[in-house]
Design an enzyme around this catalytic site. Structure first.
Site, PDB file in Angstrom:
ATOM      1  N   ASP A   1      19.796  -7.172 -11.565  1.00 39.80           N
ATOM      2  CA  ASP A   1      18.404  -7.171 -11.128  1.00 39.80           C
ATOM      3  C   ASP A   1      18.360  -6.963  -9.616  1.00 39.80           C
ATOM      4  OD1 ASP A   1      15.680  -7.260 -11.307  1.00 39.80           O
ATOM      5  OD2 ASP A   1      15.554  -9.296 -12.081  1.00 39.80           O
ATOM      6  N   ASP A   2      17.145  -6.658  -9.097  1.00 41.68           N
ATOM      7  CA  ASP A   2      17.043  -6.340  -7.684  1.00 41.68           C
ATOM      8  C   ASP A   2      16.820  -7.557  -6.803  1.00 41.68           C
ATOM      9  OD1 ASP A   2      14.020  -6.737  -7.623  1.00 41.68           O
ATOM     10  OD2 ASP A   2      14.203  -5.127  -9.074  1.00 41.68           O
TER      11      ASP A   2
ATOM     12  N   CYS B   1      13.682 -11.131   5.461  1.00 37.61           N
ATOM     13  CA  CYS B   1      13.489 -11.987   4.289  1.00 37.61           C
ATOM     14  C   CYS B   1      14.797 -12.622   3.839  1.00 37.61           C
ATOM     15  CB  CYS B   1      12.841 -11.211   3.147  1.00 37.61           C
ATOM     16  SG  CYS B   1      13.711  -9.718   2.653  1.00 37.61           S
TER      17      CYS B   1
ATOM     18  N   CYS C   1       7.898 -12.479   3.968  1.00 43.80           N
ATOM     19  CA  CYS C   1       7.707 -11.253   4.738  1.00 43.80           C
ATOM     20  C   CYS C   1       6.299 -11.256   5.317  1.00 43.80           C
ATOM     21  CB  CYS C   1       7.911 -10.027   3.857  1.00 43.80           C
ATOM     22  SG  CYS C   1       7.549  -8.467   4.691  1.00 43.80           S
TER      23      CYS C   1
ATOM     24  N   GLY D   1       0.856   0.185  -5.241  1.00 46.69           N
ATOM     25  CA  GLY D   1      -0.373  -0.595  -5.290  1.00 46.69           C
ATOM     26  C   GLY D   1      -1.198  -0.208  -6.491  1.00 46.69           C
TER      27      GLY D   1
ATOM     28  N   CYS E   1      12.394  -1.452   6.540  1.00 49.69           N
ATOM     29  CA  CYS E   1      12.418  -2.513   5.540  1.00 49.69           C
ATOM     30  C   CYS E   1      13.507  -2.267   4.500  1.00 49.69           C
ATOM     31  CB  CYS E   1      11.057  -2.583   4.856  1.00 49.69           C
ATOM     32  SG  CYS E   1      10.989  -3.730   3.465  1.00 49.69           S
TER      33      CYS E   1
ATOM     34  N   TYR F   1      14.034  -2.004  -3.746  1.00 51.10           N
ATOM     35  CA  TYR F   1      13.058  -2.212  -4.807  1.00 51.10           C
ATOM     36  C   TYR F   1      11.825  -1.308  -4.765  1.00 51.10           C
ATOM     37  CZ  TYR F   1       9.395  -4.429  -7.532  1.00 51.10           C
ATOM     38  OH  TYR F   1       8.378  -4.644  -8.407  1.00 51.10           O
TER      39      TYR F   1
ATOM     40  N   SER G   1      13.384  -0.716 -11.475  1.00 51.62           N
ATOM     41  CA  SER G   1      14.040  -0.546 -10.183  1.00 51.62           C
ATOM     42  C   SER G   1      15.510  -0.950 -10.192  1.00 51.62           C
ATOM     43  CB  SER G   1      13.298  -1.345  -9.107  1.00 51.62           C
ATOM     44  OG  SER G   1      13.218  -2.700  -9.485  1.00 51.62           O
TER      45      SER G   1
ATOM     46  N   ASN H   1      -0.840   1.271   5.689  1.00 50.33           N
ATOM     47  CA  ASN H   1       0.206   0.603   4.920  1.00 50.33           C
ATOM     48  C   ASN H   1       0.930  -0.343   5.855  1.00 50.33           C
ATOM     49  OD1 ASN H   1       2.276  -0.133   3.153  1.00 50.33           O
ATOM     50  ND2 ASN H   1       3.521   1.650   3.689  1.00 50.33           N
ATOM     51  N   GLY H   2       0.930  -1.630   5.524  1.00 52.74           N
ATOM     52  CA  GLY H   2       1.629  -2.603   6.355  1.00 52.74           C
ATOM     53  C   GLY H   2       0.801  -3.841   6.599  1.00 52.74           C
TER      54      GLY H   2
ATOM     55  N   CYS I   1      15.329  -3.921   8.649  1.00 46.87           N
ATOM     56  CA  CYS I   1      14.749  -5.252   8.682  1.00 46.87           C
ATOM     57  C   CYS I   1      15.362  -6.058   7.551  1.00 46.87           C
ATOM     58  CB  CYS I   1      13.236  -5.189   8.535  1.00 46.87           C
ATOM     59  SG  CYS I   1      12.456  -6.827   8.547  1.00 46.87           S
TER      60      CYS I   1
ATOM     61  N   CYS J   1       0.801  -1.211   0.000  1.00 49.12           N
ATOM     62  CA  CYS J   1       0.000   0.000   0.000  1.00 49.12           C
ATOM     63  C   CYS J   1       0.835   1.262   0.000  1.00 49.12           C
ATOM     64  CB  CYS J   1      -0.903   0.050   1.241  1.00 49.12           C
ATOM     65  SG  CYS J   1      -2.077  -1.286   1.371  1.00 49.12           S
TER      66      CYS J   1
END
Length: 470
Positions: free
Chosen positions: A355-356, A448, A392, A38, A246, A252, A293, A112-113, A445, A12
């Protein structure tokens, strides 16, 4: 890499305005600049100091507000939202802002989250008589607010926030105030700006720029802002949590022209590319990035390695929303529709493809094959994120562990599967150094990559596709 193709999606974006006669219009433009966060639903709620009105629907911002809906949203305060739905989580009822009416007035809520204890709280609330109208985590907060025994909305909100766990940037709009809260770990970005005497809140600073607002500062973890006609007040509703922004926001999700904690995203990605070139040099003829990205990281790799940067892959920007879908079948078909290799650039060349991230690996394999079909003699893949081995739970639509390629394959096995001549992921230490977050701003964070989550993970949280986040 393309989020709508590979299934790595931010959940979001939120935007808010207080004290401007064109609040709805500003929010519309702010949401446009956050559209990358989003693409499946959008909405705006507006307060005229007496009532809260809302318009929302599924679709892109321009689709939702393509007629005269903005003219009907009159008021000097507004909040807006764009969202991405996880599998099974679409539908009008889950589009935000969510709107609630009671005897004491109206309340619109945007989030958002992802709340990691949402399911447990829903069971508790339903046992106490609550009836939920959506499958969104966001609705939990509204029920907690109304069930609080405190007399003021601010105290009710503080009490509710003390009960929810996870990642959240909340905007709450009533007839006479705008409230803003960021989770104690600061997992999501959220910034404050000024446009004349008006306050502007946005998930990213790029949204402040597009409406001409001056960035004042970032909302702090555990901070609650109350904005009304008397001005803005700030207080803490939580203390002593370890900061955990994050990492994927830098890698990204955020737009390259945004700044997070004072660090420009484009500059951070260039540094990641330079770090990659230092960690994994290779003899090659051209460097190319996967739009959009990864372009910044590819430029950094080229600068550090002194290998020419070229547009070896081109993104088709005119494909309709048919391919903005979470299903694997449409993601795979979407690769061909979204990307093309530039034959004259890569033919007969040794190509470094930056790439990311690699999630399932399907898209990477198709892009490598695309470059080979265009005549590349070698394709060396460099990834500006460490291997994503863990899902995540904080509002990003990564797959379950079983679907994550890096969780079940070695790097050499991954290289063979995607068909690259070589494959290298940036190191965890290299990523942290490349982003360069000041020590006083706390940590990132990395869950992941490392599996070390900054919050408790509840048993029901391990099935992220069974509920709707944000």
């Amino acid at each position: 890499m393309l989020a709508e193709i590979k299934g790595l999606n931010e959940e979001c974006g939120v935007f808010g305005v207080w004290g401007h006669e064109k609040a709805a219009e500003l929010t519309y433009y702010g949401l446009h600049s956050l559209q990358h966060r989003g693409q499946e639903g959008a909405g705006i709620a507006v307060s005229d100091q007496e009532t809260v009105n809302i318009h929302k629907d599924t679709g892109l911002v321009a689709e939702v507000f393509q007629n005269d809906q903005l003219k009907d949203l009159k008021g000097t305060a507004a909040i807006g939202h764009v969202r991405y739905a996880t599998a099974g989580g679409g539908g009008y009822e889950n589009v935000q802002p969510l709107h609630f009416r009671s005897q004491t007035g109206s309340m619109a809520l945007a989030h958002n989250g992802n709340l990691v204890n949402a399911t447990a709280l829903k069971h508790q609330l339903e046992n106490q008589g609550s009836i939920f109208q959506t499958t969104s985590d966001t609705e939990v907060l509204a029920h907690l607010i109304k069930r609080s025994g405190f007399s003021t909305l601010k105290d009710q909100l503080k009490n509710a926030l003390s009960m929810v766990k996870g990642a959240y940037a909340f905007l709450l709009l009533t007839e006479d105030s705008l409230m803003v809260a960021l989770d104690p770990h600061g997992l999501r970005p959220l910034s404050i700006g000024l446009l004349g005497d008006a306050y502007v809140i946005a998930s990213e600073t790029c949204a402040l720029d597009i409406v001409g607002a001056k960035h004042e500062r970032d909302v702090q973890p555990g901070e609650l802002l109350v904005i009304n006609n008397d001005g803005i007040t700030s207080e803490r509703f939580a203390y002593n949590a370890n900061r955990a922004m994050c990492s994927m926001e830098y890698i990204y999700f955020s737009r390259p022209d945004s700044n997070i904690d004072g660090i420009n995203v484009h500059s951070a990605r260039k540094s990641m590319g330079k770090q990659l070139a230092s960690e994994a040099p290779i003899e090659a003829d051209v460097v190319t990035g996967v739009p959009d990205s990864s372009i910044s990281a590819a430029i950094g790799y080229a600068e550090q390695s002194q290998i020419p940067y070229e547009l070896g892959l081109i993104k088709n920007r005119y494909v309709g929303r048919t391919f903005i879908q979470p299903s694997q079948e449409l993601r795979e078909q979407g690769v061909k529709m979204k990307l093309s290799a530039v034959r004259k650039i890569v033919e007969g060349k040794r190509v470094v493809m930056v790439d990311d991230s690699i999630v399932r690996g399907t898209t990477s394999r198709r892009i490598v094959n695309m470059l080979r079909e265009a005549g590349a003699t070698e394709v060396h893949v460099r990834i500006s994120a460490p291997p994503i081995k863990n899902p995540c739970f904080y509002g990003i639509d990564t797959s379950t562990t079983e679907e994550l390629m890096a969780s079940k394959h070695s790097i050499e096995e991954m290289r063979e599967i995607i068909g690259a001549d070589s494959l290298y992921f940036i190191s965890e230490e290299g990523l942290v150094n490349a982003i360069g977050r000041p020590f006083e701003n706390g940590g990132q964070c990395m869950a992941c990559f490392t599996g070390k989550y900054p919050t408790e993970i509840y048993p029901d949280t391990a099935h992220p596709h069974e509920k709707v986040t944000c």
